[in-house]
Design a protein around this motif. Structure first.
Motif, PDB file in Angstrom:
ATOM      1  N   TRP A  39       1.061 -10.046   4.326  1.00 58.13           N
ATOM      2  CA  TRP A  39       0.270  -9.726   3.142  1.00 58.13           C
ATOM      3  C   TRP A  39       0.369 -10.813   2.076  1.00 58.13           C
ATOM      4  O   TRP A  39      -0.492 -10.930   1.217  1.00 58.13           O
ATOM      5  CB  TRP A  39       0.722  -8.393   2.557  1.00 58.13           C
ATOM      6  CG  TRP A  39      -0.093  -7.236   3.039  1.00 58.13           C
ATOM      7  CD1 TRP A  39      -1.401  -7.237   3.435  1.00 58.13           C
ATOM      8  CD2 TRP A  39       0.341  -5.876   3.153  1.00 58.13           C
ATOM      9  NE1 TRP A  39      -1.799  -5.971   3.804  1.00 58.13           N
ATOM     10  CE2 TRP A  39      -0.750  -5.118   3.639  1.00 58.13           C
ATOM     11  CE3 TRP A  39       1.542  -5.215   2.902  1.00 58.13           C
ATOM     12  CZ2 TRP A  39      -0.696  -3.747   3.866  1.00 58.13           C
ATOM     13  CZ3 TRP A  39       1.606  -3.858   3.128  1.00 58.13           C
ATOM     14  CH2 TRP A  39       0.501  -3.131   3.615  1.00 58.13           C
ATOM     15  N   ASP A  45      -4.244 -11.030   5.370  1.00 56.55           N
ATOM     16  CA  ASP A  45      -5.038  -9.818   5.190  1.00 56.55           C
ATOM     17  C   ASP A  45      -6.049  -9.615   6.313  1.00 56.55           C
ATOM     18  O   ASP A  45      -6.414  -8.477   6.621  1.00 56.55           O
ATOM     19  CB  ASP A  45      -5.776  -9.857   3.850  1.00 56.55           C
ATOM     20  CG  ASP A  45      -4.953  -9.223   2.732  1.00 56.55           C
ATOM     21  OD1 ASP A  45      -3.928  -8.593   3.053  1.00 56.55           O
ATOM     22  OD2 ASP A  45      -5.325  -9.362   1.566  1.00 56.55           O
ATOM     23  N   SER A  52      -4.764  -2.877   5.276  1.00 56.78           N
ATOM     24  CA  SER A  52      -4.999  -3.221   3.885  1.00 56.78           C
ATOM     25  C   SER A  52      -5.947  -2.210   3.239  1.00 56.78           C
ATOM     26  O   SER A  52      -5.742  -1.789   2.097  1.00 56.78           O
ATOM     27  CB  SER A  52      -5.590  -4.635   3.775  1.00 56.78           C
ATOM     28  OG  SER A  52      -4.691  -5.608   4.262  1.00 56.78           O
TER      29      SER A  52
END
Length: 247
Positions: A39, A45, A52
């Motif tokens: 992250w 991501d 997410s």
């Protein structure tokens, strides 16, 4: 007729004990660490994109539901394709300053608390399966009641359906591991945007959650960010310890 080793192993997998093997625990901890690291790096991501979006849903739902608990209104939830989101709500001014501070804290702290509940539910496969159904159902229900962005209207029900199918069509051991993995993801979602947790401002939308807490509770935003980060780790650690404790 005697059971062969293969037959016994197949039956064991379909009626596995309520606690997973220690190797499973090690894998979950490694997955949690890898999730937090990914992250924080460019491109991470994209690898964890579905989680997410789920992390954003947990965060914004926690804001809205806390507002409802405090007697306020939860108007809508918007989730965007870049992984950001916003919950629109109001609370009574009679609850100030504690009310707004609690709603602000709910965003970062709601997901770890929910995640701990999912992890603890994995101790029983009947509870694990039920928890998956509840989570999938809440995702779908939230779409009807609060989700109002076009991306959210697409992504949230898809996640809900996938989780419901997992609860209905997969073996018990998959459901047990799946609910723990989702629980871990919820717990570490506090670290989804670690820089946000330790920021006073949240760009053009105004104050961050910890900035809001500084506004209403005086102590600096970095204090609240650090406190919630530590609390999230402790919640994750203790929920896993209880789930894997010898029966």
């Amino acid at each position: 007729m005697r059971e062969t080793g293969k037959d016994f192993y197949s039956r064991l997998r379909s009626n596995a004990p309520s606690a997973l093997e220690p190797m499973g625990l090690n894998w979950l901890i490694a997955a949690a660490i890898a999730t937090v690291v990914l992250w924080q790096i460019p491109g991470g991501d994209y690898i964890l994109y579905p989680f997410s979006i789920l992390a954003t849903w947990f965060h914004e739902m926690a804001h809205g539901l806390m507002a409802l608990v405090l007697g306020g209104q939860f108007y809508k939830l918007e989730i965007f394709s870049n992984g950001s989101g916003v919950a629109s709500y109001t609370i009574s001014r009679s609850l100030w300053p504690i009310g707004p501070a609690l709603v602000a804290a709910a965003g970062p702290m709601g997901p770890p608390i929910a995640g701990a509940g999912l992890i603890l539910a994995s101790r029983s496969f009947s509870k694990a399966s039920l928890s998956l159904k509840i989570l999938g159902g809440i995702l779908l229900l939230s779409t009807l009641l609060w989700v109002r962005s076009w991306f959210g209207l697409l992504a949230i029900p898809v996640l809900g359906i996938i989780i419901l199918v997992t609860s209905l069509k997969t073996p018990h051991w998959v459901q047990g591991f799946g609910i723990q993995f989702l629980g871990v993801q919820a717990c570490v979602s506090t670290f989804h945007q670690l820089n946000y947790l330790f920021s006073y401002n949240a760009g053009p939308v105004g104050l961050s959650d910890t900035g809001q807490m500084q506004k209403y509770l005086i102590l600096p935003y970095w204090f609240w960010g650090g406190l919630m980060a530590i609390a999230s780790l402790l919640i994750l650690f203790h929920s896993l310890r209880i789930a894997y404790r010898s029966q």
